[in-house]
Every structure is written in C-alpha cells, then in structure tokens.
Write an enzyme that holds these catalytic residues in place. Sequence first.
Site, PDB file in Angstrom:
ATOM      1  N   ARG A  91      -5.447  -1.575 -44.218  1.00 27.48           N
ATOM      2  CA  ARG A  91      -4.545  -2.718 -43.669  1.00 27.48           C
ATOM      3  C   ARG A  91      -4.383  -3.453 -44.717  1.00 27.48           C
ATOM      4  O   ARG A  91      -5.622  -3.879 -45.318  1.00 27.48           O
ATOM      5  CB  ARG A  91      -5.687  -2.743 -42.743  1.00 27.48           C
ATOM      6  CG  ARG A  91      -3.787  -3.891 -41.700  1.00 27.48           C
ATOM      7  CD  ARG A  91      -5.052  -4.672 -40.988  1.00 27.48           C
ATOM      8  NE  ARG A  91      -4.628  -5.903 -40.340  1.00 27.48           N
ATOM      9  CZ  ARG A  91      -4.484  -6.199 -39.826  1.00 27.48           C
ATOM     10  NH1 ARG A  91      -6.237  -6.950 -39.571  1.00 27.48           N
ATOM     11  NH2 ARG A  91      -3.237  -7.477 -39.495  1.00 27.48           N
ATOM     12  N   HIS A 208       3.725  -8.488 -28.436  1.00 20.24           N
ATOM     13  CA  HIS A 208       2.053  -8.372 -29.161  1.00 20.24           C
ATOM     14  C   HIS A 208       1.617  -9.056 -28.502  1.00 20.24           C
ATOM     15  O   HIS A 208       1.512 -10.258 -29.225  1.00 20.24           O
ATOM     16  CB  HIS A 208       2.423  -8.236 -30.839  1.00 20.24           C
ATOM     17  CG  HIS A 208       0.423  -7.729 -31.234  1.00 20.24           C
ATOM     18  ND1 HIS A 208       0.600  -6.555 -31.819  1.00 20.24           N
ATOM     19  CD2 HIS A 208      -0.320  -8.893 -31.064  1.00 20.24           C
ATOM     20  CE1 HIS A 208      -0.833  -6.534 -32.382  1.00 20.24           C
ATOM     21  NE2 HIS A 208      -0.842  -7.890 -31.500  1.00 20.24           N
ATOM     22  N   GLY A 210      -2.012 -10.606 -28.501  1.00 22.10           N
ATOM     23  CA  GLY A 210      -3.647 -11.182 -28.355  1.00 22.10           C
ATOM     24  C   GLY A 210      -3.773 -12.105 -28.823  1.00 22.10           C
ATOM     25  O   GLY A 210      -3.089 -13.114 -28.587  1.00 22.10           O
ATOM     26  N   GLY A 212      -4.234 -13.337 -31.465  1.00 17.01           N
ATOM     27  CA  GLY A 212      -2.520 -13.937 -32.309  1.00 17.01           C
ATOM     28  C   GLY A 212      -1.790 -13.115 -31.767  1.00 17.01           C
ATOM     29  O   GLY A 212      -1.599 -12.019 -31.058  1.00 17.01           O
ATOM     30  N   GLY A 331      -4.125  -6.639 -26.645  1.00 19.38           N
ATOM     31  CA  GLY A 331      -5.460  -7.454 -25.187  1.00 19.38           C
ATOM     32  C   GLY A 331      -4.195  -8.102 -24.378  1.00 19.38           C
ATOM     33  O   GLY A 331      -5.221  -7.670 -22.994  1.00 19.38           O
ATOM     34  N   GLY A 333      -1.175  -8.031 -23.339  1.00 17.23           N
ATOM     35  CA  GLY A 333       0.148  -7.791 -22.863  1.00 17.23           C
ATOM     36  C   GLY A 333      -0.501  -6.307 -21.886  1.00 17.23           C
ATOM     37  O   GLY A 333       0.154  -6.063 -21.374  1.00 17.23           O
ATOM     38  N   ASN A 335      -3.816  -5.855 -20.332  1.00 22.62           N
ATOM     39  CA  ASN A 335      -4.491  -5.455 -18.926  1.00 22.62           C
ATOM     40  C   ASN A 335      -3.784  -7.331 -18.668  1.00 22.62           C
ATOM     41  O   ASN A 335      -4.502  -6.880 -17.619  1.00 22.62           O
ATOM     42  CB  ASN A 335      -5.631  -6.081 -20.060  1.00 22.62           C
ATOM     43  CG  ASN A 335      -6.267  -5.470 -21.142  1.00 22.62           C
ATOM     44  OD1 ASN A 335      -6.288  -3.755 -20.475  1.00 22.62           O
ATOM     45  ND2 ASN A 335      -6.691  -4.970 -22.211  1.00 22.62           N
ATOM     46  N   GLU A 385      -2.874   0.915 -33.726  1.00 20.00           N
ATOM     47  CA  GLU A 385      -2.302  -0.273 -35.330  1.00 20.00           C
ATOM     48  C   GLU A 385      -3.325   0.652 -36.105  1.00 20.00           C
ATOM     49  O   GLU A 385      -2.767   1.268 -37.635  1.00 20.00           O
ATOM     50  CB  GLU A 385      -2.881  -1.312 -35.262  1.00 20.00           C
ATOM     51  CG  GLU A 385      -2.377  -2.136 -34.831  1.00 20.00           C
ATOM     52  CD  GLU A 385      -2.736  -4.026 -35.213  1.00 20.00           C
ATOM     53  OE1 GLU A 385      -3.728  -4.039 -34.460  1.00 20.00           O
ATOM     54  OE2 GLU A 385      -2.095  -4.649 -35.796  1.00 20.00           O
TER      55      GLU A 385
HETATM   56  P1  ADP Z   1      -6.908  -9.366 -31.419  1.00 19.91           P
HETATM   57  O1  ADP Z   1      -6.794  -7.812 -32.196  1.00 19.91           O
HETATM   58  O2  ADP Z   1      -5.546  -9.850 -31.906  1.00 19.91           O
HETATM   59  O3  ADP Z   1      -7.788  -9.747 -31.958  1.00 19.91           O
HETATM   60  P2  ADP Z   1      -6.563  -8.837 -28.988  1.00 19.91           P
HETATM   61  O4  ADP Z   1      -5.817  -8.074 -28.742  1.00 19.91           O
HETATM   62  O5  ADP Z   1      -8.239  -7.404 -29.011  1.00 19.91           O
HETATM   63  O6  ADP Z   1      -6.637  -9.505 -30.406  1.00 19.91           O
HETATM   64  O7  ADP Z   1      -6.556  -9.484 -27.523  1.00 19.91           O
HETATM   65  C1  ADP Z   1      -7.807 -10.722 -27.330  1.00 19.91           C
HETATM   66  C2  ADP Z   1      -7.232 -10.972 -26.075  1.00 19.91           C
HETATM   67  O8  ADP Z   1      -6.714 -10.253 -25.132  1.00 19.91           O
HETATM   68  C3  ADP Z   1      -8.253 -12.212 -25.118  1.00 19.91           C
HETATM   69  O9  ADP Z   1      -7.496 -13.235 -25.144  1.00 19.91           O
HETATM   70  C4  ADP Z   1      -9.410 -11.427 -24.435  1.00 19.91           C
HETATM   71  O10 ADP Z   1      -8.808 -12.311 -22.812  1.00 19.91           O
HETATM   72  C5  ADP Z   1      -7.379 -10.480 -23.680  1.00 19.91           C
HETATM   73  N1  ADP Z   1      -7.957  -9.505 -23.155  1.00 19.91           N
HETATM   74  C6  ADP Z   1      -8.289  -8.446 -22.649  1.00 19.91           C
HETATM   75  N2  ADP Z   1      -8.848  -7.982 -22.200  1.00 19.91           N
HETATM   76  C7  ADP Z   1      -7.917  -8.368 -20.858  1.00 19.91           C
HETATM   77  C8  ADP Z   1      -8.863  -8.415 -19.986  1.00 19.91           C
HETATM   78  N3  ADP Z   1      -8.678  -6.679 -19.005  1.00 19.91           N
HETATM   79  N4  ADP Z   1      -7.386  -8.959 -19.021  1.00 19.91           N
HETATM   80  C9  ADP Z   1      -7.491  -9.376 -19.545  1.00 19.91           C
HETATM   81  N5  ADP Z   1      -7.279 -10.337 -20.853  1.00 19.91           N
HETATM   82  C10 ADP Z   1      -7.860  -9.857 -21.641  1.00 19.91           C
END
Ligand code: ADP
Length: 399
Positions: A91, A208, A210, A212, A331, A333, A335, A385
């Site tokens: 990556r 997307h 997360g 970020g 994360g 999007g 959950n 990814e």
């Molecule tokens: P990155 O890969 O950019 O570090 P992620 O895609 O893992 O981030 O996303 C992290 C975010 O997703 C955090 O803000 C986290 O709170 C949120 N998240 C993960 N699981 C849940 C959930 N079950 N409910 C709400 N938010 C969640």
Amino acid sequence: MKVLVINCGSSSLKFQLIETETNDVLAKGLCERIGIEGSNFEYKKGDGEKTGTLTEMKNHKDAVALVIKALTDPETGVVSSLDEIDAVGHRTVHGGEKFKSAVRINEDVIKAIEEVSDLAPLHNPACITGIRACQELMPNLPHVGVFDTAFHQTMKPEAFLYAIPYEYYDKYKVRRYGFHGTSHDYVSKRAAELLGKDRKDLKIIVCHLGNGASVSAVENGECVDTSMGLTPLEGLIMGTRSGDLDPAVISYLMGKENLSCEEVTDILNKKSGVLGMTGVSSDFRDIGKAAAEGNEKAENALKAYALRVAKYIGSYAAAMNGVDAIAFTAGIGENDADVRERICGYLTFLGTELDKDKNKTARGKETIISKPEGKPVLMVVPTNEELAIAMQTVALIKG
Ligand code: ADP
C-alpha cells in the site's frame, strides 16, 4: 494465488496474507512501535486466536523478518516457505501524477515515490523503507505498488485544479489528488455488482467514512471528483481533521494565538474534526453516546458532520448530472446507523428514501438500505482495502 499485503507506517507495519482464489485471509498481523522501546508483534492465523508478543524490532527489516518467520513457522505458519507466496502488494499513499494504476516496483518506481514524498511526508518515506526491507528479505518475489491516489487520476482539470495561480500547479503540482482510492474503487465495483449492473453504466457516490473520511463521484467506472485534496485534510469533517474551511482561518489563528503555520496545520490535522468540536473524542461511538446523553456539542458535531457529507453528495450528484447509487463504507459508514440516517435525511430531494428498519440492522455487511421504489439506491458496502490491493497485485502480475 497467495499475496502478502504490506501497509507500512513510520513505526508500524500491518500485513495480511490473502488467498485470492477464495478471498480468504490466511494470516494477518501488526508490528507496532518499530524502532521504539516496547515493540509489539501481533499475529493471527486464519480464524485463530490473536497473539501479541513484545519483541524487539529495531527497524522495518526486523519487522519483515518476524512476519516471514511467523508465516513460515511449522506451528503458527500458513505456508511452508516463501516459495508458496506469489507476490507482495505494498500500500502506497501518494503516487502523485505519475501512477495511474498499480505498478511492479523497481528502482525507477522507488525514485518516483521518493520524488513525491514532500506531498506525503509521513507516509511515503515509511513506505519506501518497508519496500526496501521486503525486497531485501524476499528478493525472489514480485513487489507491486498500489497507490491511494491512483484511482482518482482520471479526474479532469476542472475537478483537480485549485483556483490559485497556475504557476503553483506548474512548479509544485499543487492540485487535488484524493486518497482512499483503493477503497473508492473497490466499493464502487462491489456496489455495481450488488445491483447486478456494469459499473461502466452507473453513476455512484462512495462515502468512505472512517477516522479519515472522503467522498468520491464515480461515473462509468472512473473517478470524476473526490473530496480530499493535495493532502487528506480537505473535505469532510473527520475524527481529528477539520476538512473544508476558509483558508484565511489559518493566518487569523496564527496572529491571534501566536502560532506558526506548522502549528495551526497540526491543529487542523490532529485536534480538529469531531474531537475539536466536542472535546469528547475522535471516536464516533463516544460522540454518539455523548449526544444521546444530552451533550449539545456532540449533537452539533453529528449534525455538522451529516450536513457536510450530504452537501458533498448533492454536489457530486450535480457533477455527474445524476446518481444511481450511494454507498456507505468504512468504520462509521458500515456501522453507524444513526449517522447514515442523519445524512440520508437530506437526500429525499434526489428521489430516494431510507428504509429505517433496514438501516438500523445493516452493520458491516453488504445491504441495500433504501426503499425499493426510490432511486438512487442507498447501500452499505464494507470496504476491504487489503483484498483490493491483493486483487490489483494479482491482476498486474498476471498481465
Ligand atoms: P481508519 O481505518 O480510518 O482508522 P475506520 O474505518 O476503522 O478508520 O473507522 C473508525 C471509525 O469508525 C471510528 O470513529 C469508530 O468510532 C467508527 N466505528 C467503528 N465501529 C463502529 C460502530 N459499531 N458504531 C459506530 N461507529 C463505529
């Protein structure tokens, strides 16, 4: 084929060994605190238990050596030797304008990644360190670079140019690049597959969301616009990043708080977003909980977050003159049903309506969450990814 996917940070290395015939993750893990006291090696074989071992790793080469040892170990391993692995996919965050797709890594490629390092000073040098360590310890395997920026390279000048003197684009390549490209590519492909259509016939917006976060407009299979810019700071409100704001805020704060430009940039990257707006957390689970308990700043942050995403969706519907599907991923999007409901509340003007029950139960799996009669289709599409990197690696080495 078996592909080892490597994602290097300055003091970390994440890896997954993926069987691309079945999409199975044979093993995965993480090397943390490389070169720092207390380095830790996490490893998980298939669906086995995760193990963590404090192991000294002076540099990335030590980390790669540990990864190889774990993967080939008679007890913990999943292959008997490196000969069973077909390729390594790396990556790579920034490919500048040079890389429009994955490439086989050679000295020229490494030089080109180095040349755009000042656009991603935290990421590209770490990636090169990882590539060199892997090349040294796995010299017989093909190494492939997969770039976060590549998928966005189809943007036209009207989408990627900033309205600043052209000389800065000429001299320094100051422009929109966009990030999370591997995810936007993968999710838009899966969204089309879920609809049983060819991506070439669709207009898709990928959100997307997360830590970020970025949005992209994918028309006929190509990215036409995306919200992150020269760096990942632009666009949506994120966990700790401000996203869009009046550029004059920077000099104003520098004057008021006697801060350097670097210090304000640091604040915008690391202390802003929902963390800065609330003082609670950068994690949306904490923000959601605080809002539910009556914390007004948290409620405002969620409202501002949803409004910003919705405004991007609206503008990308305009950029493509229509939209067939809107996919939520990463994360938040995947959950956070509450955040999705807040965003979709703005979208009925497009002709779509969220199915609130389906939305509430959609969590981490591919699901259509809009009512059947509406368009665009709203959907949850988990990103992957690592799998996308493995697939691009295989596609490249198979020619
Ligand atoms: P990155 O890969 O950019 O570090 P992620 O895609 O893992 O981030 O996303 C992290 C975010 O997703 C955090 O803000 C986290 O709170 C949120 N998240 C993960 N699981 C849940 C959930 N079950 N409910 C709400 N938010 C969640």
